[in-house]
Design an enzyme around this catalytic site. Sequence first.
Site, PDB file in Angstrom:
ATOM      1  N   ASP A  30       0.866  -1.178   0.000  1.00 27.82           N
ATOM      2  CA  ASP A  30       0.000   0.000   0.000  1.00 27.82           C
ATOM      3  C   ASP A  30       0.901   1.225   0.000  1.00 27.82           C
ATOM      4  O   ASP A  30       2.035   1.170   0.484  1.00 27.82           O
ATOM      5  CB  ASP A  30      -0.897  -0.004   1.248  1.00 27.82           C
ATOM      6  CG  ASP A  30      -1.983   1.062   1.181  1.00 27.82           C
ATOM      7  OD1 ASP A  30      -3.070   0.761   0.649  1.00 27.82           O
ATOM      8  OD2 ASP A  30      -1.738   2.194   1.638  1.00 27.82           O
ATOM      9  N   ASN A  96     -15.078  -1.800  -6.623  1.00 25.48           N
ATOM     10  CA  ASN A  96     -16.404  -1.589  -7.218  1.00 25.48           C
ATOM     11  C   ASN A  96     -16.297  -0.996  -8.619  1.00 25.48           C
ATOM     12  O   ASN A  96     -16.816   0.078  -8.901  1.00 25.48           O
ATOM     13  CB  ASN A  96     -17.255  -0.676  -6.325  1.00 25.48           C
ATOM     14  CG  ASN A  96     -17.762  -1.404  -5.093  1.00 25.48           C
ATOM     15  OD1 ASN A  96     -18.141  -2.572  -5.156  1.00 25.48           O
ATOM     16  ND2 ASN A  96     -17.764  -0.716  -3.962  1.00 25.48           N
ATOM     17  N   SER A 122     -18.879  -7.723  -0.922  1.00 26.86           N
ATOM     18  CA  SER A 122     -19.770  -7.071   0.034  1.00 26.86           C
ATOM     19  C   SER A 122     -19.447  -7.570   1.438  1.00 26.86           C
ATOM     20  O   SER A 122     -18.972  -8.682   1.614  1.00 26.86           O
ATOM     21  CB  SER A 122     -21.232  -7.371  -0.302  1.00 26.86           C
ATOM     22  OG  SER A 122     -22.106  -6.662   0.548  1.00 26.86           O
ATOM     23  N   LYS A 174     -22.715  -7.361  -8.361  1.00 25.86           N
ATOM     24  CA  LYS A 174     -22.510  -6.450  -7.228  1.00 25.86           C
ATOM     25  C   LYS A 174     -23.167  -5.104  -7.486  1.00 25.86           C
ATOM     26  O   LYS A 174     -23.695  -4.459  -6.567  1.00 25.86           O
ATOM     27  CB  LYS A 174     -21.010  -6.273  -6.977  1.00 25.86           C
ATOM     28  CG  LYS A 174     -20.649  -5.302  -5.847  1.00 25.86           C
ATOM     29  CD  LYS A 174     -21.240  -5.726  -4.520  1.00 25.86           C
ATOM     30  CE  LYS A 174     -20.559  -5.073  -3.325  1.00 25.86           C
ATOM     31  NZ  LYS A 174     -20.398  -3.640  -3.368  1.00 25.86           N
ATOM     32  N   HIS A 177     -26.766  -5.549  -6.756  1.00 29.80           N
ATOM     33  CA  HIS A 177     -26.842  -5.692  -5.297  1.00 29.80           C
ATOM     34  C   HIS A 177     -26.866  -4.316  -4.634  1.00 29.80           C
ATOM     35  O   HIS A 177     -27.677  -4.038  -3.748  1.00 29.80           O
ATOM     36  CB  HIS A 177     -25.636  -6.515  -4.822  1.00 29.80           C
ATOM     37  CG  HIS A 177     -25.349  -6.457  -3.348  1.00 29.80           C
ATOM     38  ND1 HIS A 177     -24.719  -5.387  -2.748  1.00 29.80           N
ATOM     39  CD2 HIS A 177     -25.594  -7.352  -2.360  1.00 29.80           C
ATOM     40  CE1 HIS A 177     -24.592  -5.614  -1.459  1.00 29.80           C
ATOM     41  NE2 HIS A 177     -25.102  -6.799  -1.190  1.00 29.80           N
ATOM     42  N   GLU A 181     -29.682  -2.248  -2.493  1.00 33.65           N
ATOM     43  CA  GLU A 181     -29.310  -1.684  -1.192  1.00 33.65           C
ATOM     44  C   GLU A 181     -29.796  -0.236  -1.068  1.00 33.65           C
ATOM     45  O   GLU A 181     -30.318   0.167  -0.028  1.00 33.65           O
ATOM     46  CB  GLU A 181     -27.797  -1.765  -1.047  1.00 33.65           C
ATOM     47  CG  GLU A 181     -27.200  -1.156   0.196  1.00 33.65           C
ATOM     48  CD  GLU A 181     -25.686  -1.144   0.079  1.00 33.65           C
ATOM     49  OE1 GLU A 181     -25.118  -0.037  -0.065  1.00 33.65           O
ATOM     50  OE2 GLU A 181     -25.080  -2.236   0.108  1.00 33.65           O
TER      51      GLU A 181
END
Length: 306
Positions: A30, A96, A122, A174, A177, A181
Amino acid sequence: MRLAMVGLGKMGSNMARRLRRGGIEVVGYDHSLDMVVSLVAEEGMVGASSVEDAVSKLQSPRVVWLMLPSGEPTEKQIRELAPLLAKGDIVIDGGNSNYKDSQRRGNWLAEQGIGFMDAGTSGGIWGLDNGYCLMVGATPEVAKIMEPVLKALAPAADRGWAHVGPVGSGHFTKMIHNGIEYGMMQAMAEGLELLRGKQEFSLDLAEITELWRHSSVVRSWLLDLTAEALKSDQALDNVAPYVADSGEGRWTVVEAVEQGVAAPVLTLALQMRFASQNETGYGYRLLSMMRNAFGGHAVKQTGGGK
C-alpha cells in the site's frame, strides 16, 4: 497458496487479515507503508515496498488482488501491472469497478495470456469477523484456481461466495446488489422518519427497530445496524443530512434504461441521494448513519459535531 494484495485500505487490510487467519500467505503493498508494517507485525503478512517488489515475491501462477478505487486508479494499476506478469498469472479486481470496464480489462489481459477475475465484494467493515459475500466473474479455470482464497474470505467454505458467470458478471451482480441496497435504505429511512414525525405518540425508534429485528418481515442486517446505532443516538443531530453515492447506484439506473426495464424504486432512491445534497431532513441523517454502520463510509458532521 500465496497472493499479493495491492491496496490495504479499510477493505483491503481486513481482507488481508482474514486471508492470513485462513492460512493464505499474503504479500501486501500500500502507498501507506505504515499499514504494511502493521500487518506484517500483527498478521505475519509479507511486506512489499512496491508493486514490483510484491510481484517478485510470488510463485507461478502469480496472483495479484487489487483493492483500489474504481476508475482511473484501477485502470492505471492494471496497465502498469501487466508487463510484470506472464502467461498463466492472474489479476483480480475486488473493487467496485463498472462491469463494462471489467469486461474490457479482462479481454485485454486475455490477449496476453493473463487471467482476470472481477470480484464483487460485500461485507464492509464487518467482513473481517463475519466473512465477505463474494460474487465473482471469471473463466472456469481461473475460478478453480482461486477457490481456496474465496473460501477463506467467505463466511464459510460452502456459502457466501459464488462463481456467478464470465468476466464482468461479478461486478455486474454487485452493481445490482448495491442498487437494491439503495432502495432498502431509502424505504427504511422514510419509514423511520414517519414514525419520528408522529410526535403525539412519542415513539422510541430504538425500541421499535429492535422489535422489528425479531420475526418481522423487514428484519435484515441493515435493520440490525440501524437498531444498534439508534440505541446510542436517536436525534442524529451531529450527522449532516448529506448522503453520497459511490457509483453503483448510478450504473444500476443506467443499466435499467439500457435494458428498458422499469426500476422506479432504485431510480428514486438514487435521486433522493442527490436531493440530500441540497436539503435537510432526518431521513437523510439516517441514510448517512446506515452507510457508516455497514461500510465505514465517512459521515459528514454538522458544524456543532464533535
